[in-house]
Enzyme design. Structure first.
Site, PDB file in Angstrom:
ATOM      1  N   CYS A   1      10.015 -10.770 -41.631  1.00 44.98           N
ATOM      2  CA  CYS A   1       8.575 -11.050 -41.541  1.00 44.98           C
ATOM      3  C   CYS A   1       7.940 -11.136 -42.928  1.00 44.98           C
ATOM      4  O   CYS A   1       6.736 -11.322 -43.040  1.00 44.98           O
ATOM      5  CB  CYS A   1       7.876  -9.967 -40.705  1.00 44.98           C
ATOM      6  SG  CYS A   1       8.014  -8.299 -41.390  1.00 44.98           S
TER       7      CYS A   1
ATOM      8  N   CYS B   1     -13.944 -13.716 -40.596  1.00 46.30           N
ATOM      9  CA  CYS B   1     -13.006 -12.829 -39.911  1.00 46.30           C
ATOM     10  C   CYS B   1     -11.727 -12.642 -40.728  1.00 46.30           C
ATOM     11  O   CYS B   1     -11.269 -13.566 -41.402  1.00 46.30           O
ATOM     12  CB  CYS B   1     -12.680 -13.393 -38.535  1.00 46.30           C
ATOM     13  SG  CYS B   1     -11.500 -12.420 -37.586  1.00 46.30           S
TER      14      CYS B   1
ATOM     15  N   TYR C   1      17.370  -2.067 -36.896  1.00 47.48           N
ATOM     16  CA  TYR C   1      15.920  -2.111 -36.687  1.00 47.48           C
ATOM     17  C   TYR C   1      15.633  -2.840 -35.357  1.00 47.48           C
ATOM     18  O   TYR C   1      14.854  -3.792 -35.308  1.00 47.48           O
ATOM     19  CB  TYR C   1      15.206  -2.815 -37.839  1.00 47.48           C
ATOM     20  CG  TYR C   1      15.616  -2.366 -39.225  1.00 47.48           C
ATOM     21  CD1 TYR C   1      15.067  -1.219 -39.799  1.00 47.48           C
ATOM     22  CD2 TYR C   1      16.541  -3.096 -39.970  1.00 47.48           C
ATOM     23  CE1 TYR C   1      15.431  -0.813 -41.081  1.00 47.48           C
ATOM     24  CE2 TYR C   1      16.911  -2.700 -41.252  1.00 47.48           C
ATOM     25  CZ  TYR C   1      16.358  -1.552 -41.799  1.00 47.48           C
ATOM     26  OH  TYR C   1      16.722  -1.156 -43.059  1.00 47.48           O
TER      27      TYR C   1
ATOM     28  N   CYS D   1     -13.029 -21.978 -34.797  1.00 48.65           N
ATOM     29  CA  CYS D   1     -13.663 -20.682 -34.545  1.00 48.65           C
ATOM     30  C   CYS D   1     -14.927 -20.544 -35.392  1.00 48.65           C
ATOM     31  O   CYS D   1     -14.903 -20.799 -36.606  1.00 48.65           O
ATOM     32  CB  CYS D   1     -12.688 -19.553 -34.855  1.00 48.65           C
ATOM     33  SG  CYS D   1     -13.393 -17.902 -34.718  1.00 48.65           S
TER      34      CYS D   1
ATOM     35  N   GLN E   1       6.676  -8.486 -29.298  1.00 47.08           N
ATOM     36  CA  GLN E   1       6.212  -9.577 -30.140  1.00 47.08           C
ATOM     37  C   GLN E   1       4.949 -10.201 -29.554  1.00 47.08           C
ATOM     38  O   GLN E   1       4.859 -10.431 -28.345  1.00 47.08           O
ATOM     39  CB  GLN E   1       7.301 -10.639 -30.269  1.00 47.08           C
ATOM     40  CG  GLN E   1       8.523 -10.181 -31.044  1.00 47.08           C
ATOM     41  CD  GLN E   1       8.316 -10.182 -32.544  1.00 47.08           C
ATOM     42  OE1 GLN E   1       7.211 -10.423 -33.037  1.00 47.08           O
ATOM     43  NE2 GLN E   1       9.364  -9.895 -33.296  1.00 47.08           N
TER      44      GLN E   1
ATOM     45  N   ASP F   1      16.590  -6.970 -38.610  1.00 44.53           N
ATOM     46  CA  ASP F   1      15.190  -7.405 -38.427  1.00 44.53           C
ATOM     47  C   ASP F   1      14.298  -6.277 -38.942  1.00 44.53           C
ATOM     48  O   ASP F   1      13.644  -5.579 -38.176  1.00 44.53           O
ATOM     49  CB  ASP F   1      14.924  -7.689 -36.946  1.00 44.53           C
ATOM     50  CG  ASP F   1      13.534  -8.272 -36.699  1.00 44.53           C
ATOM     51  OD1 ASP F   1      12.819  -8.542 -37.690  1.00 44.53           O
ATOM     52  OD2 ASP F   1      13.154  -8.429 -35.528  1.00 44.53           O
TER      53      ASP F   1
ATOM     54  N   CYS G   1     -11.820 -15.304 -29.400  1.00 43.09           N
ATOM     55  CA  CYS G   1     -10.847 -15.447 -30.477  1.00 43.09           C
ATOM     56  C   CYS G   1      -9.986 -16.662 -30.178  1.00 43.09           C
ATOM     57  O   CYS G   1      -9.425 -16.778 -29.078  1.00 43.09           O
ATOM     58  CB  CYS G   1      -9.984 -14.188 -30.589  1.00 43.09           C
ATOM     59  SG  CYS G   1      -8.658 -14.329 -31.810  1.00 43.09           S
TER      60      CYS G   1
ATOM     61  N   GLU H   1      17.319   2.167 -34.109  1.00 41.79           N
ATOM     62  CA  GLU H   1      15.890   2.137 -34.396  1.00 41.79           C
ATOM     63  C   GLU H   1      15.419   3.564 -34.620  1.00 41.79           C
ATOM     64  O   GLU H   1      15.817   4.478 -33.900  1.00 41.79           O
ATOM     65  CB  GLU H   1      15.145   1.494 -33.227  1.00 41.79           C
ATOM     66  CG  GLU H   1      13.640   1.625 -33.253  1.00 41.79           C
ATOM     67  CD  GLU H   1      13.011   0.920 -34.440  1.00 41.79           C
ATOM     68  OE1 GLU H   1      12.254   1.598 -35.172  1.00 41.79           O
ATOM     69  OE2 GLU H   1      13.276  -0.273 -34.645  1.00 41.79           O
TER      70      GLU H   1
ATOM     71  N   CYS I   1      -7.636 -14.814 -39.230  1.00 47.97           N
ATOM     72  CA  CYS I   1      -7.054 -16.111 -39.586  1.00 47.97           C
ATOM     73  C   CYS I   1      -7.454 -16.477 -41.013  1.00 47.97           C
ATOM     74  O   CYS I   1      -8.601 -16.290 -41.410  1.00 47.97           O
ATOM     75  CB  CYS I   1      -7.543 -17.201 -38.640  1.00 47.97           C
ATOM     76  SG  CYS I   1      -7.029 -16.996 -36.926  1.00 47.97           S
TER      77      CYS I   1
END
Length: 457
Positions: A413, A85, A317, A79, A288, A386, A165, A338, A88
């Site tokens: 995550c 940016c 969650y 890129c 996702q 999660d 992108c 949730e 990434c």
């Protein structure tokens, strides 16, 4: 300011150092005379020349000036704006190197924060083609001397003007071209976040990996957009566009989407699949962003759950019910919880459209609903969590310990809060069986991890 004599590095001076490691945010880490410097863009195994730009008591930050000896894993970013940016952080690192980095990152955090020194972290599961995987893109719109549509520069809200992108869908280039031409042709104002003036704030696109459907959403600081007929006709001409809408966001906020949508043309929702399960996605739905790796992640979670068809499962969650519905295919009964009410509405709808009748969903905090239902007699054999980046609430962890399910499957995550929560669960009767990182976000420092825990008591 008087220099600290105990710090061997001076601000703005140049130094040569060996890069020994890579940090959680992708920075190279090395030492100058025993003093630690973090250097963005440097890779382990490299010898580099740096300028010290920020010097603290115990560590500092350097700017990469020259690579004296290069890493075997260094590559030229594909890129053109990768170095500026904020999207990434690792395009200069080979994909093999990225996967190794993420495995080591999880392993190190398990040991440092969780105290889990005897845990073997499995190699990170990567993609065959780690580009153009994102099914959602959010382009801020602004103006300096000219119209800017693109992405925010690192650590700022300065917009880098681009319509391409490397991790987004290629169709975005055509959508941005059309909307940019529309803005210029009709001299439509764009948003100034400092003055809170101007109409068009963001362009949000969603694409379906499996059906090819595309939704284009224009976020406006107002209640109407002039000349929409022209815009609709231009966007309709792009192959795959199935829905065009406005999103109203008149708040002075960094939150991109407002709560209200107005359809201009086409479908209110596009369809995508994870495995054999069908999901309807609106501009406001959570889904996702990497559907290929989501299936990899969920299949591993399903494997770790070890379901035979006789188990009662809690999914804490649960979001729009993606993991819940995966589990329901193999479980006796699944309960999802949730806090976001629209997500639960989507979860129930997703259960209906897939003909799944053994999944029930509740609105509320997991740390409130699950203990309440436990008192009412709902005891789970398997619990899947999660949580958001902050990890599990302490009350929920207490309930997990009290309920004592046979297995816990923890999807995370954030390796740091994962390690913190695993430490608590291990101290209260569970053992970590397997730790599997999954690369959901190639070319970034983010990594998802799924962990299998067994009850030992």
């Amino acid at each position: 300011m008087k220099k600290d004599r105990n710090i061997p590095v001076e601000k703005n001076k140049h130094y040569v150092m060996q890069v020994e490691d890579i940090g959680v945010n992708g920075e190279g880490i090395g030492k100058v005379k025993g003093y630690t410097l973090f250097v963005e863009g440097a890779l382990p195994g490299e010898e580099v020349e740096v300028r010290a730009v920020k010097v603290k008591k115990n560590f500092g930050y350097g700017k990469l000036l020259k690579i004296i000896r290069s890493s075997e894993h260094r590559k030229e970013p594909s890129c053109a704006i990768a170095k500026r940016c904020g999207g990434c952080q690792l395009q200069h690192l080979s994909y093999e190197g990225q996967l190794q980095y993420k495995t080591k990152k999880v392993q190190d955090i398990m040991e440092r924060i969780g105290g889990l020194k005897d845990i073997k972290v499995l190699p990170t599961l990567g993609m065959d083609e780690p580009y153009h995987y994102r099914n959602k893109a959010q382009f801020p719109v602004g103006k300096t001397e000219d119209l800017n549509i693109g992405f925010y520069a690192r650590r700022s809200h300065d917009i880098i003007n681009t319509d391409e992108c490397e991790i987004g869908h290629p169709i975005n280039k055509e959508i941005i071209r059309v909307i940019k031409g529309f803005i210029k042709a009709f001299d439509i104002s764009v948003y100034d976040e400092v003055k809170h003036r101007g109409l068009i704030r963001h362009i949000v696109t969603r694409t379906s990996h499996h059906t090819g459907e595309i939704m284009a959403c224009i976020v406006i600081n107002g209640r109407s957009l002039p000349n929409t007929v022209t815009l609709i006709e231009a966007l309709k001409a792009i192959e795959g566009v199935a829905g065009i809408c406005l999103n109203y966001n008149q708040e002075k906020t960094n939150v991109i989407l407002g709560k209200e949508i107005k359809m201009l043309w086409g479908k209110e929702k596009i369809v995508d699949y994870i495995g054999d399960l069908k999901f309807e996605i609106s501009p406001l739905s959570f889904f996702q962003v990497n559907p290929i790796q989501t299936e990899v992640l969920y299949n591993r979670a399903l494997e770790y759950a070890g379901l035979t068809g006789e188990e009662v499962v809690w999914d804490a969650y649960c979001g729009i019910g993606t993991i819940s519905l995966f589990l329901a295919q193999k479980a006796k009964q699944v309960y999802g919880v949730e806090i976001v009410e629209p997500a639960i509405k989507d979860a129930r709808n997703n259960a209906d459209i897939n003909g799944i009748t053994n999944a029930e969903f509740f609105v509320g905090k997991a740390e409130v609903i699950i203990p309440e239902k436990y008192v009412e007699g709902i005891k789970a054999d398997v619990i899947v969590v999660d949580p958001p980046r902050k990890g599990c609430d302490g009350k929920l962890l207490n309930t997990l310990v009290e309920m004592a399910p046979k297995r816990i499957v923890y999807v995370s995550c954030d390796p740091a809060t994962l390690a913190r929560d695993l430490k608590y669960l291990v101290e209260h009767g569970f053992e970590v069986d397997q730790v599997q990182p999954v690369d959901m976000f190639p070319h970034t420092t983010h990594v998802e991890t799924v962990v299998k825990l067994n009850l030992t008591l």
